[in-house]
Enzyme design. Structure first.
Site, PDB file in Angstrom:
ATOM      1  N   GLU A 289       0.792  -1.237   0.000  1.00  0.00           N
ATOM      2  CA  GLU A 289       0.000   0.000   0.000  1.00  0.00           C
ATOM      3  C   GLU A 289       0.820   1.281   0.000  1.00  0.00           C
ATOM      4  OE1 GLU A 289      -3.408  -2.677   0.995  1.00  0.00           O
ATOM      5  OE2 GLU A 289      -1.267  -2.783   1.045  1.00  0.00           O
TER       6      GLU A 289
ATOM      7  N   TYR B  19       3.462   2.078   1.997  1.00  0.00           N
ATOM      8  CA  TYR B  19       4.071   2.478   3.270  1.00  0.00           C
ATOM      9  C   TYR B  19       5.588   2.252   3.231  1.00  0.00           C
ATOM     10  CZ  TYR B  19      -0.705   2.939   5.015  1.00  0.00           C
ATOM     11  OH  TYR B  19      -2.000   3.334   5.202  1.00  0.00           O
TER      12      TYR B  19
ATOM     13  N   ARG C  78       2.813  -8.539   4.530  1.00  0.00           N
ATOM     14  CA  ARG C  78       1.871  -8.085   3.493  1.00  0.00           C
ATOM     15  C   ARG C  78       2.683  -7.534   2.340  1.00  0.00           C
ATOM     16  NH1 ARG C  78      -3.559  -7.352   2.728  1.00  0.00           N
ATOM     17  NH2 ARG C  78      -4.233  -5.489   1.582  1.00  0.00           N
TER      18      ARG C  78
ATOM     19  N   HIS D 105      -1.703   3.801  -1.890  1.00  0.00           N
ATOM     20  CA  HIS D 105      -2.803   4.712  -1.588  1.00  0.00           C
ATOM     21  C   HIS D 105      -2.842   5.895  -2.553  1.00  0.00           C
ATOM     22  CE1 HIS D 105      -4.263   2.609   1.816  1.00  0.00           C
ATOM     23  NE2 HIS D 105      -3.229   2.835   2.589  1.00  0.00           N
TER      24      HIS D 105
ATOM     25  N   GLN E 155     -18.474   4.165   2.827  1.00  0.00           N
ATOM     26  CA  GLN E 155     -19.050   5.398   3.370  1.00  0.00           C
ATOM     27  C   GLN E 155     -18.848   5.530   4.875  1.00  0.00           C
ATOM     28  OE1 GLN E 155     -23.081   6.087   2.076  1.00  0.00           O
ATOM     29  NE2 GLN E 155     -23.470   7.609   3.650  1.00  0.00           N
TER      30      GLN E 155
END
Length: 735
Positions: free
Chosen positions: A169, A171, A219, A257, A344
């Site tokens: 992601e 990081y 991960r 991201h 949401q």
């Protein structure tokens, strides 16, 4: 879309992970819910995680905790320090008492940190934060390795069954691996082997720190989806290096991201990335976890059956239904509360610094606060719920769960209310799973259902409580002639012209464009022509624009089409697995050859070439902010990208003048403009439908039941299902 095989034998079978056995192949993947940052919230976090353990999940991975202050996501973000880990003993104890297994994720934010201490492989700022990260010195790199090891040791001492290293992601560990973010000239960045040195050193140090009995998961990013990301050979060499250093499980991650490709929103096809997971699995000798848009248990079972993974990560689905594994094991798959991947109430909340929950399960992360306490038999109440939209259905389910006798009334022949319209929007097909689950869950809860029934106040006098969830009706504008008030919309009113409260939104100007409401369009009572103006550019207006322009069939239903649609390619062919995006060409409109600065966005592709319907669509709003500014943090940019790609002409700062035989007349700034269209779709917000509630409240006799108004009938927000369902469940909890 894949056709799953029946049954869940593979998904529910145990698996030996080397250090211990898990009871099934379902992993609750790491997801920050806002309870991780303060040790004072440990009891709430324990209740949240323990409920998932009681629900039968095989392995739980916590939200990310930094190994040191530098790596925190925010200034007060969670860190695996001594004080925090001491408080976490309550978490590990409660999960273990529920026969669960849990590991702590260690996450160093790197340049994604929202604070001035941010540090990364090299100096620079990410697109996600205003803080510029400093470059870690060689001594700083070694200190960070030591910090990872010390934090992992503290986690195991606190009772965790192991740790997971967040290497995906975008990081810190991922930042060291990619040429895009690591151009160091020392031993930590000179070439692919040097870029791998840091994450491999962290894995080796952590393995030594946690000892031989604890689980070590990593991960790993299989597809960075950023220019100058990793290529496939580098990823495979890294994977083998990790297993050589004692990593027991490889959990797969997709996309940074900052990537401009969606990877988890509802428009991403189910299991879109499992071919890469399968390729990884064939290259390593440790279990591999598949992730990203595997929400349906049937799809998860098929992924395992096809040999594409050993375990399935289901983070948001376990927010929606903490008892998903137990329901599968008990033969109650039809009663699973489905995650619709709307983001949401979960990710959008987290990225705004709020506590996460779930649109379809407002108790998620609030288990100690929103409690559905069973009532004694002598205290059971007869409850009528009027309106079978999301708020009404969830009120009925929550009331029945407490033990009350519930009857649900619906004026139409179908359950679901306005969610039925949302499910027709291309990219929101998974909303249909929620519609399909409600009848089964209502039947299992013993709720009586009366369709095609519009009860009067007199009909409801035999009930103790009436929950009015009659929803909303589309707000209609007064056409063909109306004028805005000149002061702009109030903060709590729809971003539309002055409107009447009429519920009939299908007035037409003589010999002019057909004027229809969004409800008539989406429910099939009216059709749009080839040139369309949409009045109102909130969430509904954007949905309508996509409904009118999206490719057919929807790319969401075919992973190959979707990948081509977004420029996703094999990382073995191109670094990062992403094609460069061509700059959009200006679209020539009748009144302008270029963007003229009047508020009309013409910077979109002139002619869609990806199977889209060839309509000319104009999306208009009174506000001068960009269209879609109020959409969700994690989904809004996807909708805006689709509008640009479809060539939707966007108008902001609009004053509406009139509709006549020529078309829609507007003013932007000082310039008057005619938009020649054959259809005008009104997305001017909603008005509450509360006639029944007012009748009941006005009655005030000794026989009158207690009246509770929830959802759109209470506040006509823009189809805010998250607020409506939360209010409905809270009301039921207080009966």
């Amino acid at each position: 879309m894949r056709t799953p095989r029946p049954g869940y034998a593979r998904l529910l079978s145990p698996l030996d992970l080397g250090r211990f056995e898990v009871r099934n192949r379902i992993v609750m993947g790491s997801m920050h819910v806002g309870l991780e940052d303060s040790p004072a919230d440990a009891d709430k976090l324990a209740a949240y995680l323990a409920e998932r353990a009681r629900g039968g999940v095989g392995l739980i991975v916590t939200g990310g905790y930094s190994p040191d202050r530098t790596g925190r996501l925010t200034p007060r973000g969670g860190q695996a320090d001594e004080r925090t880990m001491e408080r976490h003993r309550v978490i590990t104890r409660e999960v273990h008492e529920a026969d669960g297994r849990i590991i702590l994720q260690l996450l160093h934010a790197g340049r994604y940190a929202f604070h001035p201490l941010a540090a990364s492989a090299r100096a620079g700022k990410s697109p996600l934060t205003r803080f510029r990260a400093r470059r870690l010195t060689r001594r700083g790199v070694q200190r960070t390795i030591d910090h990872f090891a010390a934090a992992a040791h503290r986690a195991v001492q606190a009772g965790y069954d192991g740790v997971e290293l967040m290497g995906s992601e975008g990081y810190l560990l991922n930042q060291f691996l990619a040429p895009a973010t690591n151009r160091r000239r020392d031993r930590w960045g000179r070439g692919a082997e040097a870029r791998r040195a840091f994450p491999l050193a962290v894995a080796a140090a952590v393995r030594e720190a946690i000892g031989p009995d604890a689980l070590l998961s990593y991960r790993i990013s299989l597809l960075d989806l950023v220019p100058e990301g990793q290529d496939w050979v580098e990823t495979m060499v890294l994977a083998r290096g990790l297993t050589e250093r004692g990593v027991d499980v490889l959990s797969t991650g997709i996309g940074w991201h900052e990537s401009r490709v969606p990877t988890i929103v509802t428009s991403v096809p189910r299991a879109a990335f499992t071919p890469l997971t399968e390729r990884l699995r064939m290259s390593v000798d440790v279990p591999v976890v598949a992730s990203n848009r595997i929400h349906d248990p049937a799809v998860a079972e098929q992924v395992l059956a096809d040999g594409q993974a050993d375990l399935i990560s289901m983070a948001r689905p376990l927010l929606a239904d903490p008892h998903l594994p137990a329901k599968l094991a008990d033969g109650r798959a039809s009663q699973v509360v489905p995650c619709i991947a709307c983001n949401q109430a979960c990710l959008d909340k987290v990225f705004d610094g709020q506590r996460a929950s779930c649109l379809v399960n407002p108790r998620a992360a609030r288990e100690t606060e929103l409690v559905l306490t069973p009532v004694l038999e002598r205290r059971r109440r007869r409850v009528a719920v009027v309106g079978a939209g999301p708020a009404g259905i969830e009120a009925a389910l929550a009331s029945a769960e407490r033990g009350h006798v519930v009857t649900l009334f619906e004026a139409s022949a179908e359950l679901g209310g306005q969610l039925r319209m949302a499910a027709r929007i291309p990219g929101k097909e998974d909303y249909g799973q929620l519609l399909n689950s409600w009848p089964m869950r209502l039947a299992a809860a013993g709720v009586g259902i009366r369709l095609d029934t519009r009860p009067t106040a007199e009909d409801l006098l035999g009930f103790h409580d009436v929950i009015v969830a009659t929803g909303v009706a589309p707000r209609a504008v007064d056409l063909p002639g109306f004028a805005p008030d000149g002061n702009g919309p109030a903060a709590d009113t729809p971003d539309t012209p002055d409107a009447t409260d009429a519920t009939d939104a299908s007035k037409s100007a003589a010999a002019g464009p057909q004027v229809i409401s969004y409800a008539d369009l989406l429910e099939g009572r009216a059709e749009a022509g080839q040139r369309v103006a949409i009045i109102g550019a909130g969430g509904i207006g954007v949905d309508v624009a996509q409904f009118l322009t999206a490719p057919q069939p929807s790319p969401t239903l075919d992973a190959d089409t979707w990948r081509e649609h977004w420029g996703v390619v094999d990382p073995a062919e191109r670094r990062g697995g992403i094609l460069p995006r061509p700059r959009p060409q200006p679209r020539v409109t009748p009144d302008s050859e270029t963007s003229d600065g009047t508020g009309t966005d013409v910077s979109a592709d002139a002619r869609p070439t990806d199977g889209r319907r060839s309509r000319e669509v104009h999306l208009l709003q009174r506000k001068e902010t960009k269209i879609g500014a109020g959409l969700g943090r994690t989904t809004g940019w996807v909708h805006r990208a689709e509008l640009r790609r479809a060539g939707v002409v966007q108008h902001t700062g609009v004053a509406y003048q009139r509709i006549d035989e020529q078309g829609l007349h507007i003013t932007v700034g000082e310039e008057q403009t005619l938009i020649e269209v054959d259809t005008v779709v009104i997305c001017a917000g909603q008005v509450s439908e509360r006639t029944l509630a007012d009748e009941l409240l006005a009655a005030r006799s000794g026989r009158t039941p207690r009246v509770h108004v929830v959802g759109g009938a209470d506040v006509a927000a823009e189809l805010d299902a998250e607020r409506a369902i939360r209010q409905a469940v809270e009301t039921s909890a207080g009966l």
